[in-house]
Write an enzyme that holds these catalytic residues in place. Structure first.
Site, PDB file in Angstrom:
ATOM      1  N   ASP A 226      24.737  49.148 -46.658  1.00  0.00           N
ATOM      2  CA  ASP A 226      26.135  49.409 -47.008  1.00  0.00           C
ATOM      3  C   ASP A 226      26.414  48.944 -48.444  1.00  0.00           C
ATOM      4  O   ASP A 226      25.983  47.864 -48.846  1.00  0.00           O
ATOM      5  CB  ASP A 226      27.020  48.621 -46.027  1.00  0.00           C
ATOM      6  CG  ASP A 226      28.488  48.958 -46.165  1.00  0.00           C
ATOM      7  OD1 ASP A 226      28.842  50.125 -45.940  1.00  0.00           O
ATOM      8  OD2 ASP A 226      29.287  48.061 -46.500  1.00  0.00           O
ATOM      9  N   GLU A 275       5.702  44.105 -44.919  1.00  0.00           N
ATOM     10  CA  GLU A 275       4.880  43.210 -44.091  1.00  0.00           C
ATOM     11  C   GLU A 275       4.819  43.722 -42.655  1.00  0.00           C
ATOM     12  O   GLU A 275       3.996  43.277 -41.867  1.00  0.00           O
ATOM     13  CB  GLU A 275       5.502  41.808 -44.043  1.00  0.00           C
ATOM     14  CG  GLU A 275       5.374  41.017 -45.314  1.00  0.00           C
ATOM     15  CD  GLU A 275       6.253  39.775 -45.237  1.00  0.00           C
ATOM     16  OE1 GLU A 275       6.550  39.293 -44.119  1.00  0.00           O
ATOM     17  OE2 GLU A 275       6.664  39.309 -46.313  1.00  0.00           O
TER      18      GLU A 275
HETATM   19  C1  NOJ Z   1      30.980  51.819 -46.759  1.00  0.00           C
HETATM   20  C2  NOJ Z   1      31.196  52.068 -45.303  1.00  0.00           C
HETATM   21  O1  NOJ Z   1      30.611  53.288 -44.957  1.00  0.00           O
HETATM   22  C3  NOJ Z   1      32.694  52.036 -45.090  1.00  0.00           C
HETATM   23  O2  NOJ Z   1      33.049  52.477 -43.810  1.00  0.00           O
HETATM   24  C4  NOJ Z   1      33.187  50.650 -45.362  1.00  0.00           C
HETATM   25  O3  NOJ Z   1      34.594  50.627 -45.275  1.00  0.00           O
HETATM   26  C5  NOJ Z   1      32.779  50.182 -46.759  1.00  0.00           C
HETATM   27  N1  NOJ Z   1      31.416  50.513 -47.077  1.00  0.00           N
HETATM   28  C6  NOJ Z   1      32.924  48.696 -46.877  1.00  0.00           C
HETATM   29  O4  NOJ Z   1      31.935  48.051 -46.121  1.00  0.00           O
END
Ligand code: NOJ
Length: 560
Positions: A226, A275
């Site tokens: 993310d 690994e």
């Molecule tokens: C991207 C994620 O896909 C989204 O849903 C989220 O709100 C933001 N990153 C923050 O983590």
């Protein structure tokens, strides 16, 4: 590169295949499950891991190679789980670690791989480190693991810099110190409940490498990272100055996004992953300004794949699509990474609704548009995507042709961006409505206790039950396309395609023994038939020598 897909699942054979098959990801079709909206096993109106486990055979039969699960970790759910309080625990609303273990095992038994979501840019404000940082006050070593700063202004009443949160409002929140006085500020690129980690602090890197190992030991096959472009901030956290942040986002390198220093993190992570046996992968969620910059994330010693948001953001237009396809393939070839393609996810308006609206509106659309048009284009766009070389990502429910639910009442909305206003998003709940499994019944088979977002009245007609066996349904189109990709692995293989001459508004290309043509115009076009029709997104008329494609239709031919 080897492109054999997993054999049809057969218990132990499938497990062995999962373990042994190398480079499976280069041409893989990966299905995103949004756990809260997929299937609810305990009748609380919220999807859960046991619900996903029970539906794995559906995903196996659909023909996908892997499942990416959005976060299911312990979280106060300020941003639907992208605010993690404990990276090694399952939130009770989704189940527990034993459920996660059972899900991974069952998936492997069916020949499916599991990719989990990792959220390293920020934690929840309820994470132990952050709670202690607040409680211990200024000067606490725990505060160095986040970005705490004194405010500007006479009494520190102004934020430390001018960055805005992606969800709207300032990217800084001032804390009340343990003695009750207004004190330091902390950085949060997203909601205030999501404080950003300070990746310059070695404890942060150590902790995340340990979290990687925790889930790798659990048997996961990979991680979706993310905000992969956000971890490292520009030295000194400089002001943006006289720039409109919303306009710059996604179009330029920002002091908080796509900084070159982030790549060192991924080089370290790659050594951890390597690994482990089993050909496991990382996929980056990195909204960079260009596909060329995205390619930096998938250099040979970094990550394996990165989402192609330039493709997702492209309108249904042959010229624009051709440009982004060429640029993607050209950018990925030198680094040896597969291209990826994606049309929908949990952050954008579903493509059946995007394409139902006029072009140029972006990825957050508030209006239903012309639904029949949107569905026709969505089907054509999917067949086009699945004929391109590389890996494709599907978002749950797109195989049913689901539209976005654009008329959710304000009182049920949960997207944090909606409440902060003026943000980049704000209407993401519309693509997160629980999916329909059955024609009738409580929440259309999602569960026995309703659904956390209301489902529209026509949801049953779009259900898995209603579409199964109907040769004209979108579900059967996806099943046929994915079956063809399995039968002919060369469809997803490779790193290039050969464009063929085509009328204006039509894309046509050859991939070995396959030819694909997509008519993005509003009128029928007739093209020479290069072979036997294999699959079409709509009714075409084929004579021996010519094929007529109606508006917004894609065809696959085979010349074999
Ligand atoms: C991207 C994620 O896909 C989204 O849903 C989220 O709100 C933001 N990153 C923050 O983590």
């Amino acid at each position: 590169m080897s492109q054999q897909h997993l054999a049809a699942p057969a218990d132990e054979t499938a497990v062995a295949t999962v373990a042994q098959h190398r480079d499976w990801w280069r041409g893989a079709v990966i299905y995103q499950v949004y756990p809260r909206s997929f299937a609810d096993s305990n009748g609380d109106g919220m999807g859960d891991l046991e619900g996903v486990r029970a539906r794995l055979p559906y995903l196996r039969d659909l023909g996908v190679d892997a499942v990416w699960l959005s976060p299911f970790y312990a979280s106060p759910q300020a941003d639907a789980g992208y605010d993690v309080a404990d990276y090694r625990a399952v939130d009770p609303m989704f189940g527990n670690l034993l459920d996660a273990d059972a899900l991974i095992r069952d998936a492997h038994g069916l020949g499916l791989r599991i990719i989990v979501d990792l959220v390293p840019n920020h934690s929840s404000d309820q994470h132990e480190w952050f709670k202690r940082a607040l409680a211990e006050g200024p000067g606490s070593p725990l505060r160095e693991r986040y970005h705490f700063r004194p405010g500007k202004g006479k009494n520190g009443e102004l934020p430390p810099n001018d960055w805005e949160s992606i969800f709207g409002g300032p990217a800084w929140t001032r804390v009340t110190e343990p003695d009750g006085t207004p004190g330091e500020w902390y950085l949060h690129l997203f909601a205030p409940e999501q404080p950003d980690f300070n990746w310059e602090h070695p404890a942060v890197g150590d902790e995340f490498r340990s979290i990687l190992r925790f889930w790798l030991d659990m048997g996961v096959d990979g991680f979706r990272i993310d905000v992969a472009h956000g971890l490292v901030k520009a030295e000194g956290l400089p002001d943006l100055g006289d720039h409109d942040q919303l306009k710059l986002l996604g179009n330029d390198v920002m002091p908080f996004f796509d900084q070159d220093g982030v790549h060192e993190v991924y080089r370290q992570w790659r050594t951890v992953l390597d690994e482990y046996a089993g050909d496991r992968i990382f996929v980056a969620e990195a909204w960079t300004p260009t596909v060329e910059r995205t390619a930096h994330y998938v250099r040979p010693d970094e990550l394996h794949q990165a989402f192609n948001f330039q493709y997702l953001s492209t309108d249904w237009d042959a010229d624009e699509l051709r440009v982004v396809i060429d640029r993607t393939l050209d950018a990925m070839r030198p680094v040896g990474a597969p291209a990826t393609w994606v049309l929908s996810n949990h952050d954008v308006t579903r493509h059946a609704t995007r394409f139902a609206n006029p072009p140029g509106l972006g990825t957050q659309i508030r209006t239903e548009g012309d639904r029949a048009l949107g569905l026709r284009r969505a089907r054509a766009a999917t067949l086009l995507m699945l004929a391109l070389p590389g890996s494709a990502y599907l978002y749950q429910g797109e195989e049913l042709g689901l539209p976005d639910v654009v008329d959710l009442p304000d009182e049920v909305r949960q997207d944090p961006a909606y409440f902060r206003g003026a943000g980049q998003d704000g209407f993401r709940d519309g693509c997160r409505v629980p999916i329909p499994w059955t024609r009738t019944g409580s929440s259309y088979g999602f569960g026995t206790g309703g659904s956390w977002l209301p489902q529209p009245a026509n949801w049953g007609e779009l259900s898995v039950e209603a579409q199964t066996g109907d040769p004209h349904s979108t579900l059967e189109l996806y099943r046929a396309a994915l079956a063809a990709r399995r039968e002919h692995p060369s469809l997803g293989a490779g790193e290039s395609l050969e464009w063929l001459p085509a009328p204006d508004g039509v894309l046509s290309f050859r991939r070995g023994e396959f030819v694909c043509a997509a008519n993005t115009t509003t009128t029928p076009v007739t093209v020479p038939s290069p072979g036997r029709v294999l699959l079409t997104s709509g009714e075409v008329t084929a004579t021996g020598t010519e094929t007529t494609l109606p508006a917004d239709t894609t065809v696959w031919w085979t010349t074999a």
